[in-house]
Write an enzyme that holds these catalytic residues in place. Structure first.
Site, PDB file in Angstrom:
ATOM      1  N   CYS B  35       0.849  -1.194   0.000  1.00 45.03           N
ATOM      2  CA  CYS B  35       0.000   0.000   0.000  1.00 45.03           C
ATOM      3  C   CYS B  35       0.888   1.250   0.000  1.00 45.03           C
ATOM      4  O   CYS B  35       2.065   1.176   0.345  1.00 45.03           O
ATOM      5  CB  CYS B  35      -0.888  -0.009   1.252  1.00 45.03           C
ATOM      6  N   ASN B 136       0.328 -14.481  -9.479  1.00 43.27           N
ATOM      7  CA  ASN B 136      -0.253 -15.521  -8.636  1.00 43.27           C
ATOM      8  C   ASN B 136      -1.373 -14.861  -7.853  1.00 43.27           C
ATOM      9  O   ASN B 136      -1.141 -13.846  -7.187  1.00 43.27           O
ATOM     10  CB  ASN B 136       0.786 -16.074  -7.653  1.00 43.27           C
ATOM     11  N   HIS B 149      -1.197  -7.397  -7.275  1.00 42.05           N
ATOM     12  CA  HIS B 149       0.125  -7.234  -7.876  1.00 42.05           C
ATOM     13  C   HIS B 149       0.493  -8.446  -8.704  1.00 42.05           C
ATOM     14  O   HIS B 149      -0.070  -9.523  -8.534  1.00 42.05           O
ATOM     15  CB  HIS B 149       1.193  -7.015  -6.790  1.00 42.05           C
TER      16      HIS B 149
END
Lengths: 56, 329
Positions: B35, B136, B149
Site C-alpha cells: 500500500c 499468482n 500485484h
C-alpha cells in the site's frame, strides 16, 4: 548444456524504445532508488477520474 | 544468496534463493507493504501517499543483477552459475482490496503499457534471455500478499516450459512450410468454436483442446505478434477489454474471486530470431475444478509430468462462456 549465465555473450537486440511500444500512454515514468539500493518506478497516467473510479 | 544449479537429468536450471524463507507472509491489511505510505504510518515499499502503477525490485528476489559466483562449485555433471537476473513486483493499484477483474478497462490497458515497457527494458539487459510476466492470485495458489500485484522474472536462460513450446513451434514451422503452430491452433479453435470462451477484435480466449486444468484459458493474439511490446494501440485496448470480460466471468463462475496463475508466453530476448515461432499469448491456470475442490499437482503430474484432468474442455468452456456472458451483460 545450456549456455550458462556467465558465458552469456550479451547480444540482445531490441527495437528502440518508442518504436515497438506504439501507443504509450503514461505521462510520467519516474525512477527512484530506495535506501537499500533497489529501484522503484512510478508510472503515472493522465486518466481523469481514474483513481477515483478504480475498482468500480 | 542466489545461485543456479544444473539438473543434468532434466537438462534444466534450478534457482536457489534461501533468503526467501524470511519473506513477509499474509500481513494484516493495515500492515500491507504494498500500500502507499500514509502520513504518520509505517513505511511501505512505496514512499508516496498515492500512486497509479508502480514497479519495484523484489525485496526477496529469486534472481539478482549482482549475484556473485556461487561458493558451491558444483561438478562437471552438475555445474553451478550465479543466479543473475531481475525480479520485479508490479503493483496494479494502490487500492488494497482491488483485483484485476474489478479494475476499469482503462487501468488494465495502462497495465499492459507497463508490462510492454518492462519487457523491453528488462529484455534489453545483456544477461536476460527471457522476460516472464506473471501473477499468482489467491491463497490457494500460495500468495503471501493480497494487495493486487503481479511479478516479473527476467531469467538468464529460457525457462523449460516456454523453451519446450518454442521448440515445438519451430519443429512445426519447419515441417509445415513455415506456418505458425499457434496461428494454426487458433484457427482450429475458431473453426470448432466449442471451446471459445470470449472473442475480441484482435484477441480470442479459449480453453485449449488439450487443457491441463479444467478452467485453463489461453488468450491468443490473432496476429502473430512475437511479444506484448509488438502490440499496437488498438490491440492493447482489445486485450484489456477481453481480459476484463474473462476475469469477470472467472469470478462469476463459482460466485467468488477465483484464484489463478496467469503467465505470458512470448519471444525470448536472447538475440535470436523468433518470428513465426513465438506468438504472444497469456495462459490462466485456475486450481479449482469445482467451487470447493482444487486440483492438486500430485503423483502423476509432479512425478511423471502426466496430467490427468477431471473435465472435458468442451464442457468447462460452455460453463465458463455462460459465466462470462452473464457477468458482462
Amino acid at each position: 548444456l545450456d549456455r550458462s549465465p556467465e558465458n552469456h555473450t550479451g547480444h540482445n537486440e531490441h527495437p528502440e524504445q518508442g518504436v515497438a511500444s506504439e501507443g504509450k500512454t503514461w505521462v510520467k515514468k519516474e525512477r527512484e532508488i530506495k535506501e537499500d539500493g533497489r529501484y522503484l518506478i512510478y508510472y503515472d497516467f493522465d486518466d481523469e477520474g481514474e483513481r477515483e473510479s478504480r475498482g468500480s | 544468496l542466489n545461485q543456479l544449479r544444473w539438473d543434468p537429468t532434466l537438462k534444466e536450471w534450478v534457482a536457489y534463493a534461501t533468503h526467501r524463507q524470511d519473506r513477509t507472509f499474509l500481513p494484516p491489511a493495515e500492515y500491507c507493504p504494498l500500500c502507499p505510505t500514509k502520513p504518520g504510518g509505517f513505511p511501505t515499499e512505496v514512499p508516496r501517499e498515492s500512486y497509479d502503477i508502480v514497479v519495484f525490485e523484489n525485496k526477496f528476489p529469486s534472481l539478482t543483477p549482482d549475484a556473485p559466483e556461487p561458493e558451491e562449485p558444483g561438478g562437471p555433471l552438475t555445474p553451478t552459475a550465479p543466479g543473475r537476473g531481475v525480479c520485479e513486483v508490479v503493483l496494479y493499484s494502490e487500492e488494497h482490496a482491488a483485483t484485476l477483474a474489478g479494475m476499469s478497462e482503462r487501468r488494465i490497458r495502462n497495465l499492459i503499457e507497463v508490462w510492454a515497457d518492462r519487457y523491453e527494458e528488462l529484455g534489453a539487459l545483456d544477461y536476460v534471455e527471457y522476460v516472464f510476466i506473471f501473477e499468482n492470485k489467491g491463497e490457494a495458489i500460495g500468495v503471501t500478499l493480497h494487495h493486487p500485484h503481479g511479478q516479473i522474472y527476467a531469467y538468464p536462460f529460457i525457462p523449460p516450459r516456454p523453451k519446450k513450446e518454442l521448440q515445438a513451434a519451430r519443429t512445426y514451422r519447419d515441417e509445415n512450410e513455415g506456418r505458425c503452430l499457434h496461428c494454426e491452433i487458433l484457427s482450429q479453435e475458431h473453426e470448432d468454436g466449442r471451446r471459445v470462451v470470449a472473442k475480441g477484435e484482435y484477441f480470442t480466449a479459449f480453453i485449449p483442446f488439450y487443457a491441463h486444468f479444467p478452467y485453463e484459458v489461453h488468450v491468443y493474439a490473432r496476429r502473430c505478434a512475437p511479444s506484448i511490446a509488438d502490440l499496437g494501440a488498438e490491440e492493447r485496448w482489445d486485450l484489456a477489454r477481453l481480459l476484463k470480460r474473462l476475469l469477470m466471468g472467472y469470478d462469476a463462475l463459482f460466485g467468488f474471486s477465483l484464484p489463478y496463475v496467469m503467465v505470458m508466453h512470448q519471444a525470448p530476448t536472447d538475440g535470436g530470431n523468433h518470428e513465426g515461432t513465438a506468438h504472444f499469448h497469456i495462459e490462466f491456470y485456475p486450481p479449482n475444478r469445482t467451487a470447493d475442490k482444487l486440483k492438486y499437482l500430485a503423483g502423476s503430474v509432479t512425478g511423471a509430468g502426466a496430467f490427468v484432468v477431471d473435465a472435458l474442455p468442451e464442457e468447462t468452456a460452455w460453463t465458463l462462456r455462460d459465466a462470462v456472458e452473464s457477468a458482462t451483460q
